[in-house]
Write a protein that holds these residues in place. Structure first.
Motif, PDB file in Angstrom:
ATOM      1  N   MET B  79       0.717  -1.080  -0.197  1.00 41.07           N
ATOM      2  CA  MET B  79       0.130  -0.008   0.410  1.00 41.07           C
ATOM      3  C   MET B  79       0.822   1.517   0.098  1.00 41.07           C
ATOM      4  O   MET B  79       1.180   1.363   0.737  1.00 41.07           O
ATOM      5  CB  MET B  79      -0.676  -0.372   1.549  1.00 41.07           C
ATOM      6  CG  MET B  79      -1.499   1.216   1.487  1.00 41.07           C
ATOM      7  SD  MET B  79      -3.156   0.946   1.154  1.00 41.07           S
ATOM      8  CE  MET B  79      -4.241   1.865   2.552  1.00 41.07           C
ATOM      9  N   PHE B  81       0.438   5.398   0.819  1.00 44.33           N
ATOM     10  CA  PHE B  81      -0.296   6.462   1.392  1.00 44.33           C
ATOM     11  C   PHE B  81      -0.423   7.328   1.126  1.00 44.33           C
ATOM     12  O   PHE B  81       0.895   7.809   0.159  1.00 44.33           O
ATOM     13  CB  PHE B  81      -0.355   6.188   2.819  1.00 44.33           C
ATOM     14  CG  PHE B  81      -0.339   4.819   3.931  1.00 44.33           C
ATOM     15  CD1 PHE B  81      -1.490   4.460   4.615  1.00 44.33           C
ATOM     16  CD2 PHE B  81       0.559   3.946   3.712  1.00 44.33           C
ATOM     17  CE1 PHE B  81      -1.192   2.972   4.992  1.00 44.33           C
ATOM     18  CE2 PHE B  81       0.396   2.213   4.502  1.00 44.33           C
ATOM     19  CZ  PHE B  81      -0.720   1.873   5.004  1.00 44.33           C
ATOM     20  N   GLN B  82      -1.295   7.873   1.855  1.00 37.49           N
ATOM     21  CA  GLN B  82      -1.437   9.368   0.740  1.00 37.49           C
ATOM     22  C   GLN B  82      -0.404  10.429   1.600  1.00 37.49           C
ATOM     23  O   GLN B  82       0.161  10.995   0.675  1.00 37.49           O
ATOM     24  CB  GLN B  82      -2.691   9.781   1.145  1.00 37.49           C
ATOM     25  CG  GLN B  82      -3.035  11.435   1.121  1.00 37.49           C
ATOM     26  CD  GLN B  82      -4.440  12.426   1.263  1.00 37.49           C
ATOM     27  OE1 GLN B  82      -5.260  11.382   1.435  1.00 37.49           O
ATOM     28  NE2 GLN B  82      -4.593  13.480   0.665  1.00 37.49           N
ATOM     29  N   ASN B  83      -0.020   9.964   2.720  1.00 38.37           N
ATOM     30  CA  ASN B  83       0.821  11.466   3.147  1.00 38.37           C
ATOM     31  C   ASN B  83       2.509  10.023   3.354  1.00 38.37           C
ATOM     32  O   ASN B  83       3.048  11.001   4.102  1.00 38.37           O
ATOM     33  CB  ASN B  83       0.411  11.207   4.799  1.00 38.37           C
ATOM     34  CG  ASN B  83      -0.997  11.517   4.464  1.00 38.37           C
ATOM     35  OD1 ASN B  83      -1.244  13.141   3.681  1.00 38.37           O
ATOM     36  ND2 ASN B  83      -1.800  12.088   5.646  1.00 38.37           N
ATOM     37  N   ALA B  85       3.536   8.197   4.544  1.00 39.47           N
ATOM     38  CA  ALA B  85       3.870   7.228   5.911  1.00 39.47           C
ATOM     39  C   ALA B  85       5.112   7.019   6.325  1.00 39.47           C
ATOM     40  O   ALA B  85       5.712   5.623   6.075  1.00 39.47           O
ATOM     41  CB  ALA B  85       2.567   5.981   6.413  1.00 39.47           C
TER      42      ALA B  85
END
Ligand SMILES: Nc1ncnc2c1ncn2[C@@H]1O[C@H](COP(=O)(O)OP(=O)(O)OP(=O)(O)O)[C@@H](O)[C@H]1O
Ligand SMILES: [Mg+2]
Lengths: 288, 371
Positions: B79, B81-83, B85
């Protein structure tokens, strides 16, 4: 407000409220510092200069006799005891506090909020209530007057749990998700991701808890039966002059010397870690 | 065997149903894009696929294996992630190698795999840096690198480019398309960006309130939206919707009356005979209006304001009596806003028709004539 003052404020990036806050803060800081100055100053005075008509903030004549007298007692041994006690207790207290705080903030188990409330409620039980049963327990197990006795009861500390819980509440959930995707279980998640990022609260908790343990008095006093197991505060307490006796005045300056020595480690710790300390304290209250 | 198969998957938080009976089958190597309004459950769906969020009911299988009770790291899914991470306390190399460390891959092999992924993404010189020493685009690349290192069958992206500036987005979009071709892995991608959805997707999944509204290739979704919601959601600026009254039906022939149109009625041929309610909605995309020429009835509208994009301009006529219009004009000299109404032609063969409930009514294309 005169113009020069406004310009001055702007240049120093202060606002008007600071004009009020700074003098008050300064006054409070001075008030807090006075006893400390008095303690250090007295520790260098001759007995004759301790009680004078006019207050002598700085000694007119300086002597090291008081410090020499302090070292006629086993203060080194007491100091080592104190150091062992405070360091180990702080280490475990911070470690377990971080673990508990992490669990309370990030793990979803039933009753976790109730548990936290119970933790906080335990602060309302005065030490004096629990100290006697605790002492009896240690005596029964045969651990009285030992390092275990000095350290173990200090490990559970709600303050440490609290400070870490507040920190981990604001910890980004995406980081945890990413670590879970990467295959980290709870153990790795805590030790490799959460704990290394909790430096600020760890330092704040360390300073506070170390100071607390270093200065702790009642429990070590009760649980240490022989001279060699005494901690510094307990040992130094014996210097407290008995009021009304001839030795009262002399004992006073020696006691001040002893207490000055006692306060050095906390002071050093605070000076070096001040930056992190303030960071960690404000972390819980201010969300970025 | 499908790469990912969702059968009647549902999710509730407490008693709030967030995902309701989703069926979806993703082929190997397919690039699927989830779109939908904020809060419709796109992230939740992704998180259920990767195992971060338990599924309330229904079945999920990846590569033919049921995923019930399988840990996120064991699903062969990565995955992004948008930010981003990224782990702030680790270097780029440590960030990328963390999953391999957790799998107890020996150090030599770990380093080799991190290096290989870094080469794919041109991260070579950055391996020793911390995330805070990287630019937004570099961080995004590291986040993708962290996913690649694990060599997953399936990549999940949750709005990965939304924190980047416009130019970088275009660049990363191209890189992602290239990466997809190169790795041949299955990818599911969540975005708010129409262009990303249209350009990257093999198939687009349009979601609303936890329900799939339509699945199809980008062109299918654009040209044949299944209902008014999809028609309005896909396409920017939006399709214009005009209220219309059914005045006569005879077999497949329908005559519609639209306010502010002259002549006042238009004949439309349905694909098959169908009973329509009195009120229907006409849908017209901005590019299907004609300022000049065009056949059939024309609309009168007052142009309120004009957006000039250089080549094209968009004319807004919000107070047309049948419903607000947005018109694309490609002429060099756009119409000026004016108090006087102008006459606007329509490409009648390209219009859409929606029943009162919102579902699309199939039209016989290229068979519309003026009345
Ligand atoms: N942990 C949670 N507890 C309760 N409700 C949640 C939780 N996570 C998401 N929701 C709700 O589920 C719904 C779907 O959320 P989700 O994050 O999947 O939306 P989204 O489509 O990704 O939106 P966005 O485009 O804004 O990212 C929202 O209404 C949200 O409030
Ligand atoms: Mg989302």
């Amino acid at each position: 407000m005169p113009q020069w003052l406004e310009r001055e404020l702007e240049e120093r990036r202060l606002n008007r409220l600071d004009l009020l806050i700074w003098p008050v803060g300064l006054a409070v800081a001075t008030l807090w510092a006075l006893p400390f100055v008095w303690m250090v100053s007295t520790s260098f005075k001759f007995p004759a200069d301790v009680m004078t008509q006019d207050i002598e903030w700085l000694p007119s004549r300086v002597t090291f006799d008081n410090y020499i007298k302090v070292f006629e007692y086993p203060v080194v041994r007491w100091g080592i005891n104190s150091l062992i006690q405070a360091t180990l207790a702080t280490f475990f207290c911070v470690l377990f506090g971080a673990m508990a705080g992490y669990a309370l903030a990030r793990m979803h188990f039933p009753g976790r909020n109730l548990l936290f409330v119970i933790f906080l409620a335990s602060l309302m039980i005065p030490v004096e209530v629990s100290v006697i049963p605790l002492l009896l327990a240690f005596v029964k197990v045969g651990w009285a007057s030992s390092y275990q006795a000095l350290i173990l009861p200090a490990i559970g500390n709600v303050f440490s749990v609290y400070i870490f819980r507040q920190f981990f509440l604001t910890f980004p959930a995406e980081l945890e998700d990413a670590a879970k995707m990467d295959g980290a279980g709870p153990f790795n998640l805590f030790f490799r991701i959460a704990l290394p990022l909790a430096r600020a609260p760890a330092i704040a908790a360390s300073v506070i808890i170390f100071t607390l343990n270093w200065n702790s008095f009642l429990w070590p006093l009760l649980v240490t039966f022989d001279e060699s197991m005494k901690t510094l505060p307990v040992g130094v307490a014996a210097f407290t002059p008995v009021v009304g006796t001839r030795t009262q005045i002399e004992g006073y300056s020696v006691a001040m010397a002893a207490v000055t020595i006692l306060s050095i480690p906390s002071l050093l710790l605070f000076c070096f870690l001040q930056r992190y300390f303030i960071q960690g304290i404000s972390q819980g209250s201010i969300k970025q | 065997m499908a790469a990912i198969e969702l059968k009647n998957v549902a999710k509730s938080f407490g008693n709030v149903a967030v995902i309701q009976g989703v069926d979806l089958s993703v082929e190997h190597g397919e690039f699927i894009v989830f779109v939908g309004p904020s809060g419709c459950g796109k992230s939740t769906l992704l998180r259920m696929i990767c195992g971060l969020e338990p599924i309330t009911s229904g079945a999920l299988s990846i590569g033919g294996k049921p995923m019930q009770g399988v840990a996120p790291a064991k699903r062969g899914v990565a995955m992004v992630f948008q930010n981003y991470a990224l782990y702030p306390h680790m270097t780029v190399a440590e960030n990328m190698g963390f999953s391999l460390l957790m799998e107890r891959v020996p150090r030599k092999e770990r380093e080799a795999r991190v290096k290989r992924a870094a080469e794919t993404l041109q991260l070579g010189e950055l391996l020793g840096r911390r995330p805070k020493e990287l630019s937004g685009g570099q961080r995004q690349r590291v986040a993708i690198g962290r996913a690649i290192v694990r060599d997953p069958q399936v990549f999940l992206f949750d709005e990965p480019l939304s924190n980047l500036d416009a130019e970088l987005r275009v660049q990363m979009r191209l890189e992602l398309a290239k990466l997809h071709r190169k790795l041949g892995a299955t990818m599911i991608y969540v975005t708010h960006d129409q262009t990303e959805a249209m350009t990257l997707a093999d198939r687009i999944v349009v979601l609303r309130s936890g329900v799939i509204e339509q699945i199809g290739t980008p062109l299918e979704i654009y040209a044949a939206p299944r209902n008014r919601f999809v028609a309005g959601f896909m396409g920017s600026p939006k399709m214009s919707f005009l209220a219309a009254k059914v005045v006569r039906t005879s077999g497949r022939e329908v005559t519609l009356a639209v306010e502010g149109m002259s002549p006042a009625t238009v004949d439309i041929e349905l694909r098959k005979a169908e009973r329509l309610a009195d009120q229907v909605t006409l849908g017209i995309r901005p590019e299907h209006f004609r300022m000049k020429g065009g056949q059939g009835p024309r609309l009168q509208a007052r142009i309120d304001f004009v957006e000039r994009l250089g080549g094209d301009s968009y004319l807004h006529a919000p107070d047309h009596p049948a419903g607000g219009l947005i018109i694309r004009q490609s002429d060099a000299v756009p119409v000026k806003p004016d108090a006087m109404p102008v006459t606007i032609g329509v490409d009648w063969p390209e219009v859409h028709l929606f029943a009162a409930g919102g579902q699309a009514i199939e039209l016989k294309r290229e068979s519309l004539s003026e009345s």
